[in-house]
Motif scaffolding. Structure first.
Motif, PDB file in Angstrom:
ATOM      1  N   ASP A  15     -10.059  -9.504   0.909  1.00 39.94           N
ATOM      2  CA  ASP A  15     -11.033  -8.529   0.409  1.00 39.94           C
ATOM      3  C   ASP A  15     -12.070  -9.291  -0.442  1.00 39.94           C
ATOM      4  O   ASP A  15     -11.966  -9.389  -1.664  1.00 39.94           O
ATOM      5  CB  ASP A  15     -10.293  -7.466  -0.423  1.00 39.94           C
ATOM      6  N   GLU A 151      -7.699   6.550   3.428  1.00 39.04           N
ATOM      7  CA  GLU A 151      -7.724   5.569   4.512  1.00 39.04           C
ATOM      8  C   GLU A 151      -7.377   6.239   5.840  1.00 39.04           C
ATOM      9  O   GLU A 151      -6.334   6.894   5.959  1.00 39.04           O
ATOM     10  CB  GLU A 151      -6.704   4.453   4.230  1.00 39.04           C
ATOM     11  N   THR A 209     -13.207  -0.924  -2.749  1.00 37.93           N
ATOM     12  CA  THR A 209     -13.278  -1.934  -1.691  1.00 37.93           C
ATOM     13  C   THR A 209     -12.050  -1.729  -0.800  1.00 37.93           C
ATOM     14  O   THR A 209     -11.201  -0.873  -1.079  1.00 37.93           O
ATOM     15  CB  THR A 209     -13.252  -3.356  -2.273  1.00 37.93           C
ATOM     16  N   GLU A 210     -11.946  -2.545   0.228  1.00 36.16           N
ATOM     17  CA  GLU A 210     -10.857  -2.359   1.204  1.00 36.16           C
ATOM     18  C   GLU A 210      -9.474  -2.306   0.526  1.00 36.16           C
ATOM     19  O   GLU A 210      -8.637  -1.489   0.870  1.00 36.16           O
ATOM     20  CB  GLU A 210     -10.919  -3.525   2.178  1.00 36.16           C
TER      21      GLU A 210
END
Ligand SMILES: C[S@@+](CC[C@H](N)C(=O)[O-])C[C@H]1O[C@@H](n2cnc3c(N)ncnc32)[C@H](O)[C@@H]1O
Length: 262
Positions: A15, A151, A209-210
């Motif tokens: 990431d 997600e 973020t991811e």
């Protein structure tokens, strides 16, 4: 440099948005005695080493700590300590504390109880990285009746973001959160989306973020109207887990009436 990691820490290392934000904050502020709490693979200690006198990389998981020792073995000023930080005797007062145990609204990870404890070992002019977080809420329409991260999950946004809390880690944070606030909505809603932005320093902000702070979806009772404000009471315990979350609609109001009043 090749890092030895678990699958989870491998994803954290991939990431780049998360890492570049931390790198900038560390380059700008890390100095003197540094503690990297929850060091994981040791990547943040690796960033801090060139700017610090000594870095203590504290990691409670034995296997991960052994990877961190291997990853950082060439750095003479870094010491890896395999310990739960809540049971750790800090040998020196800290100039800089790095702690990445973040998650959305700080509910499911130990960031707040850990940082609260670490504050006792921070010099008066010491600094914590990250500096804090900003939490916002939006009205949404969702299919699930359970709390979940967003997600790979479908939902529709039905309003704009309301910032409902700003937390700074340089002062003790009350782990129990409860607040009543208003969010705008339009159409059918039955949930609240929580988004957390990380203040790596006062000036560097990182969105979700991811691998850091995926937005959290919380079911609410259903309402369907045009252009209205929902008054919602939200509570949870930071570090207490997702099952401490409670969200309830207290009232609704027409948006035009609301704007006339405010
Ligand atoms: C999100 S990971 C971050 C890893 C690393 N700092 C990075 O940025 O890639 C959090 C780490 O904190 C460790 N951890 C959680 N609670 C801890 C505690 N009480 N004491 C020490 N380490 C802890 C976990 O084992 C995990 O490796």
């Amino acid at each position: 440099m090749r890092f030895f990691v678990t699958a989870y820490h491998h994803n954290l290392l991939r990431d780049y948005e998360r890492l570049s934000g931390f790198y900038e904050a560390i380059k700008e502020h890390a100095h003197g005695i540094v503690y990297d709490i929850g060091a994981g693979s040791g990547i943040l200690s690796y960033f801090a080493a060139p700017y610090s006198k000594t870095v203590f990389a504290i990691e409670k998981d034995e296997k991960i700590a052994s990877y961190a020792s291997r990853n950082l073995e060439g750095l003479p000023n870094v010491r890896v300590v395999n310990r739960d930080v809540l049971l750790y005797d800090f040998p020196f007062q800290a100039d800089t504390i790095i702690c990445e145990m973040l998650d959305t609204a700080l509910i499911d990870e130990e960031q707040v109880p850990v940082v609260n404890k670490c504050l006792e070992h921070l010099k008066e002019d010491g600094r914590i990285i990250p500096y804090g977080v900003i939490n916002g809420a939006e009205a949404i329409e969702m299919d699930s009746e359970t709390i979940r991260y967003d997600e790979n999950y479908q939902y529709k946004t039905r309003g704009s973001l309301t910032i409902y809390d700003i937390i700074k880690f340089n002062k003790r944070v009350d782990e129990k959160f409860k607040k009543t606030f208003k969010v705008p909505a339009n159409g059918r809603i039955n949930g609240l989306k929580i988004t957390t932005f990380t203040l790596l320093t006062e000036n560097i902000i990182a969105g979700p973020t991811e691998m850091m702070n995926p937005p959290l979806l919380i079911p609410l009772e259903e309402i369907k109207q045009e252009n209205y404000m929902i008054k919602v009471t939200l509570s949870y315990k930071m570090g207490g887990g997702l099952n401490t979350i409670k969200a309830k609609i207290k009232d609704i109001e027409d948006q035009h009436e609301y704007k006339k009043r405010t």
